[in-house]
Design a protein around this motif. Structure first.
Motif, short mmCIF file in Angstrom:
data_model
loop_
_atom_site.label_atom_id
_atom_site.label_comp_id
_atom_site.label_asym_id
_atom_site.label_seq_id
_atom_site.Cartn_x
_atom_site.Cartn_y
_atom_site.Cartn_z
N PHE A 43 58.46 -30.96 -40.48
CA PHE A 43 59.18 -31.24 -39.19
C PHE A 43 58.29 -32.28 -38.23
O PHE A 43 56.86 -31.88 -38.24
CB PHE A 43 59.62 -30.09 -38.42
N THR A 44 58.64 -33.22 -37.43
CA THR A 44 57.98 -33.81 -36.53
C THR A 44 56.82 -32.86 -35.70
O THR A 44 57.24 -31.82 -35.44
CB THR A 44 58.63 -34.70 -35.75
N GLY A 45 55.72 -33.49 -35.19
CA GLY A 45 55.22 -32.84 -34.66
C GLY A 45 55.03 -32.45 -32.86
O GLY A 45 54.78 -31.67 -32.55
N THR A 46 56.40 -33.10 -32.80
CA THR A 46 56.79 -32.70 -31.21
C THR A 46 57.65 -31.30 -31.25
O THR A 46 58.23 -30.95 -30.41
CB THR A 46 57.90 -33.94 -30.86
N THR A 47 58.10 -30.89 -32.54
CA THR A 47 58.92 -29.40 -32.54
C THR A 47 58.39 -28.51 -31.54
O THR A 47 59.03 -27.85 -30.76
CB THR A 47 58.68 -29.10 -34.07
N GLY A 48 57.01 -28.14 -31.78
CA GLY A 48 56.38 -27.37 -30.75
C GLY A 48 56.66 -27.41 -29.46
O GLY A 48 57.15 -26.76 -28.74
N PRO A 49 56.19 -28.59 -28.92
CA PRO A 49 56.50 -28.84 -27.56
C PRO A 49 58.02 -29.04 -27.12
O PRO A 49 58.31 -28.55 -25.90
CB PRO A 49 55.68 -30.34 -27.20
N ASP A 50 58.88 -29.26 -27.80
CA ASP A 50 60.23 -29.60 -27.60
C ASP A 50 60.66 -27.84 -27.21
O ASP A 50 61.49 -27.80 -26.36
CB ASP A 50 60.88 -30.34 -28.86
N PHE A 51 60.18 -27.18 -28.45
CA PHE A 51 60.91 -25.62 -28.24
C PHE A 51 60.15 -25.14 -27.14
O PHE A 51 60.98 -24.16 -26.42
CB PHE A 51 60.81 -25.09 -29.47
N ALA A 52 58.96 -25.12 -26.86
CA ALA A 52 58.01 -24.74 -25.72
C ALA A 52 58.81 -25.20 -24.28
O ALA A 52 59.19 -24.32 -23.37
CB ALA A 52 56.91 -25.06 -25.77
N ALA A 53 59.09 -26.49 -24.21
CA ALA A 53 59.88 -27.20 -23.11
C ALA A 53 61.18 -26.38 -22.90
O ALA A 53 61.73 -25.79 -21.83
CB ALA A 53 60.01 -28.58 -22.97
N GLY A 54 61.98 -26.24 -24.01
CA GLY A 54 63.26 -25.60 -24.07
C GLY A 54 63.17 -24.12 -23.58
O GLY A 54 64.11 -23.62 -22.97
N LEU A 55 62.04 -23.40 -24.19
CA LEU A 55 61.95 -22.04 -23.68
C LEU A 55 61.85 -21.87 -22.25
O LEU A 55 62.37 -21.07 -21.68
CB LEU A 55 61.16 -21.31 -24.58
N ALA A 56 61.06 -22.79 -21.78
CA ALA A 56 60.57 -22.72 -20.34
C ALA A 56 61.74 -22.72 -19.39
O ALA A 56 62.03 -22.46 -18.36
CB ALA A 56 59.45 -23.66 -20.00
N GLU A 57 62.84 -23.54 -20.02
CA GLU A 57 64.01 -23.86 -19.26
C GLU A 57 65.00 -22.97 -19.46
O GLU A 57 65.59 -22.46 -18.43
CB GLU A 57 64.61 -25.21 -19.58
N LEU A 58 65.09 -22.24 -20.60
CA LEU A 58 66.10 -21.36 -20.95
C LEU A 58 66.03 -19.83 -20.40
O LEU A 58 66.87 -19.37 -19.75
CB LEU A 58 66.28 -21.25 -22.60
#
Length: 202
Positions: free
Chosen positions: A89-104
């Motif tokens: 998976f692309t290297g943005t997966t980690g930051p993407d989900f970290a940002a999502g978790l911080a929102e969720l």
């Protein structure tokens, strides 16, 4: 004289060196009923969350479905960035989900430092109870310190999720990556296994 705190400090420093390779919220697995039949729970979670958060109207007034979607996102946030199955998976997966978790987590009322596994377990327990028509049991499942607002308030939030653009973006990209890897014919093995055990366990 040797400072007695130095060994402990050294362990902390060592842990700090290792931490980036581990989910900050710890690994999580999904329960056996996360997917119907013999399907792959991680693939199902990717596809299901992408659809759910891209079309939030499907979750409006449906706290049981929302609880499962949130639980699946919590799981994916530990599995996709860190599980060896998903290294393509692309290297943005980690930051993407970290940002999502911080929102969720603030939107649902999940403690920011809560370990992922008890969050997943509590949300699935609440979802099962709601599907069985047992609202008090659902509230009890979410009346634990990792849900500081309390069971009733958490269920109300699940029934009326606010816009979650970062969550939607993370899950949409994960679904795109899954499709891309499938088209490339990338083997990822069977089951839901990954860095944290991958799901399908109680």
């Amino acid at each position: 004289m040797l400072n007695p705190r130095l060994p402990a400090l050294a362990l902390l420093l060592l842990a700090g060196c290792v931490a980036p390779d581990q989910p900050p919220q710890g690994y999580a697995t999904l329960p056996n009923d996360a997917v119907v039949g013999a399907g792959d729970p991680t693939r199902a979670a990717i596809i299901g969350t992408a659809y759910a958060f891209a079309t939030p109207t499907t979750l409006a007034g449906q706290p049981a479905a929302a609880a499962r979607a949130v639980a699946n996102f919590e799981y994916l946030a530990t599995e996709l960035p860190y599980g060896p199955r998903w290294r393509g998976f692309t290297g943005t997966t980690g930051p993407d989900f970290a940002a999502g978790l911080a929102e969720l987590r603030p939107a649902i009322g999940i403690a920011p430092n809560a370990p992922a596994q008890p969050v997943v377990q509590a949300l699935y327990t609440a979802s099962r109870a709601l599907n069985a028509g047992d609202q008090p049991a659902a509230e009890r499942a979410l009346s634990v310190p990792i849900f500081p607002a309390g069971g009733g308030a958490t269920l109300r939030r699940l029934a009326a999720l606010p816009p979650l653009p970062r969550v939607a973006a993370a899950t949409a990209r994960a679904a795109q990556e899954l499709d891309r890897q499938d088209r490339l014919g990338s083997p990822r093995g069977g089951g839901g296994g990954g860095g944290g055990g991958g799901g399908g366990r109680t």
